[in-house]
Design a protein around this motif. Structure first.
Motif, PDB file in Angstrom:
ATOM      1  N   VAL A 242      68.400  81.297  15.952  1.00 34.65           N
ATOM      2  CA  VAL A 242      68.065  82.260  14.891  1.00 34.65           C
ATOM      3  C   VAL A 242      66.861  81.777  14.091  1.00 34.65           C
ATOM      4  O   VAL A 242      65.949  82.557  13.766  1.00 34.65           O
ATOM      5  N   LEU A 243      66.823  80.478  13.767  1.00 36.25           N
ATOM      6  CA  LEU A 243      65.697  79.936  13.005  1.00 36.25           C
ATOM      7  C   LEU A 243      64.393  80.046  13.790  1.00 36.25           C
ATOM      8  O   LEU A 243      63.352  80.439  13.249  1.00 36.25           O
ATOM      9  N   VAL A 244      64.442  79.711  15.072  1.00 39.06           N
ATOM     10  CA  VAL A 244      63.243  79.779  15.911  1.00 39.06           C
ATOM     11  C   VAL A 244      62.756  81.222  16.042  1.00 39.06           C
ATOM     12  O   VAL A 244      61.552  81.502  15.953  1.00 39.06           O
ATOM     13  N   GLU A 245      63.694  82.151  16.266  1.00 39.27           N
ATOM     14  CA  GLU A 245      63.305  83.551  16.431  1.00 39.27           C
ATOM     15  C   GLU A 245      62.710  84.128  15.162  1.00 39.27           C
ATOM     16  O   GLU A 245      61.812  84.982  15.202  1.00 39.27           O
ATOM     17  N   ALA A 246      63.208  83.693  13.998  1.00 35.31           N
ATOM     18  CA  ALA A 246      62.688  84.201  12.728  1.00 35.31           C
ATOM     19  C   ALA A 246      61.245  83.768  12.494  1.00 35.31           C
ATOM     20  O   ALA A 246      60.488  84.458  11.794  1.00 35.31           O
ATOM     21  N   ARG A 247      60.852  82.638  13.090  1.00 35.82           N
ATOM     22  CA  ARG A 247      59.503  82.100  12.868  1.00 35.82           C
ATOM     23  C   ARG A 247      58.557  82.358  14.031  1.00 35.82           C
ATOM     24  O   ARG A 247      57.345  82.146  13.900  1.00 35.82           O
ATOM     25  N   ALA A 248      59.091  82.776  15.173  1.00 37.48           N
ATOM     26  CA  ALA A 248      58.252  82.934  16.365  1.00 37.48           C
ATOM     27  C   ALA A 248      57.278  84.095  16.207  1.00 37.48           C
ATOM     28  O   ALA A 248      57.613  85.136  15.623  1.00 37.48           O
TER      29      ALA A 248
END
Length: 456
Positions: A242-248
């Motif tokens: 979730v963290l990676v997808e929010a910043r990708a």
């Protein structure tokens, strides 16, 4: 599912003759590849002189690869062109099928099956996405046809696989997929290129790796193949994902799809219904064999009723979606599923085989209605540029539903009949009724979620 007929695009025919048959054949082959090999496992165990646990990886490699690649395949199609990626997936499936047929050892066969599963993931996700894009105004019919073809592939797999096994041998089971794959490639080539697909930035490799880690950990934990810490690993991978997808810059899974009420409800309800369908596949053989006393042939015929009904109901279900709207048709399907499961839970053993087949026909018809409606609603709500990843998420939700249904509802059944293969008929019947009483709540949860979506 809040889409009404007014929200659908104006009627239009498919943009290329033979396009929809080619996409339907792709879906059929992916389902056939999953179901056709099970019947050959005893023969393969003898052929490679190995254990049953080892030969099971022939099935698991396909399913795990297809599950892990579902979303990535859809996202890649959205990024560089769905037709292009689908053709590559068919080539991979074809090549892997040939490698399976020629495999000289079990490890090489398992590796080829994993590649075949990757190709199947592409064929499922992008077959659905392209069908939605090339049948505006008739999306429901397209989704219904694909649902029918998936059911046909599932039902045809054991039947044709058994015939080939009794004749040419196990290698013919894999070789039989080659002509269909070549035909699918020829038909899909006639599709035009995706004119509306955006590049969307670099492919989200980190997101894909975290998603694969989450799925593998969850599958190991839910199926009992891993330790209890597998749940913790799955939770950590999910949080990191979730963290990676929010910043990708170009996320593998656009979080907007998960925040949208229509698509999020569609994914969740798809998982709930697949958990119920898994219950019929898991519990059915024990109920029919032990509680009703059917032989192997009778059990097989009774279990085939479900895929047969799904195959027949798919196209009419799609027409109902186009005529009455996805929301109304989907809710009717969920209600029918709840009724069918409830009747199984209440039917006495004295009802015999009819007490299984009749409610199963109601349940499966409801599932066909729901699938056509839900797939249509999600494809329309996702928009043109995100249909690939939306289709991948739908397939992922179904696989997670199968895993969760096998683990949770299987545990309920096992609590009532710890050794169902040798338990008394009355004990197996009681365990079956308890399991379906709980399973009937799943489509009711879906109905509640759909009602809340409309209320908002």
């Amino acid at each position: 599912m809040t889409i009404s007929p007014a929200t659908l695009s104006p009627p239009a025919r498919t943009t290329a003759p033979g396009a929809l048959p080619g996409l339907a054949l792709s879906v059929l082959l992916s389902s056939f590849g999953a179901s056709s090999v099970n019947v050959a496992l005893p023969t393969l165990q003898r052929a490679f002189s190995t254990s049953f646990a080892a030969v099971q990886w022939i099935v698991l490699a396909y399913l795990l690869a297809a599950t892990a690649a579902a979303v990535g395949a859809g996202r890649l199609g959205d990024a560089i062109g769905r037709r292009r990626v689908l053709l590559a997936g068919i080539v991979l499936f074809t090549t892997a099928s040939g490698a399976c047929a020629l495999a000289p050892s079990l490890p090489l066969l398992v590796a080829a099956r994993a590649l075949q599963g990757l190709g199947a993931a592409v064929m499922l996700a992008l077959g659905m996405a392209l069908a939605a894009g090339h049948t505006q105004g008739r999306t429901g019919r397209a989704m219904g046809l694909l649902g029918s073809m998936s059911a046909v592939g599932t039902a045809l797999g054991p039947a044709l696989g058994g015939l080939l096994l009794a004749g040419p041998g196990w290698r013919a089971v894999f070789a039989a997929m080659l002509p269909g794959a070549v035909l699918a490639f020829a038909l899909v080539r006639r599709l035009p290129d995706d004119a509306t697909v955006r590049s969307g930035g670099p492919f989200d490799v980190a997101g894909l790796l975290l998603l694969v880690g989450t799925l593998l950990a969850f599958a190991l934990a839910a199926t009992g193949a891993g330790a209890h810490w597998s749940y913790g690993v799955a939770a950590l991978c999910t949080a990191a994902f979730v963290l990676v997808e929010a910043r990708a810059r170009a996320p593998l899974v656009p979080l907007a799809l998960l925040r949208d009420r229509v698509t999020a409800t569609g994914f969740a309800t798809s998982a709930l219904t697949m958990a119920l369908m898994m219950t019929t596949m898991l519990v059915g053989p024990f109920y029919l064999g032990r509680a009703l006393g059917l032989g192997a042939g009778g059990v097989g015929l009774a279990l085939a009723a479900g895929p047969l009904v799904a195959a027949l109901a798919g196209v009419p279900a799609g027409r109902l979606v186009d005529r009455h709207g996805a929301r109304r048709t989907g809710m009717a399907g969920l209600a029918a599923m709840a009724v069918g499961a409830g009747v199984v839970a209440l039917a006495p053993r004295a009802a015999g085989v009819a007490g299984w087949i009749v409610p199963l026909a109601v349940l499966t018809t409801g599932y066909a209605l729901f699938q056509a409606a839900n797939n249509t609603a999600v494809m329309e709500a996702a928009g043109i540029d995100r249909r690939g990843v939306a289709a991948g998420l739908l397939n992922l939700a179904r696989q997670l539903g199968l895993i969760a249904g096998s683990a949770l509802l299987g545990a309920v059944f096992a609590a009532g009949a710890p050794d169902p293969a040798h338990a008394a008929a009355a004990q197996v019947a009681a365990a079956t009724h308890a399991t379906f009483a709980l399973a009937a709540l799943l489509p009711l949860l879906g109905l509640g979620a759909a009602s809340l979506v409309r209320a908002r």
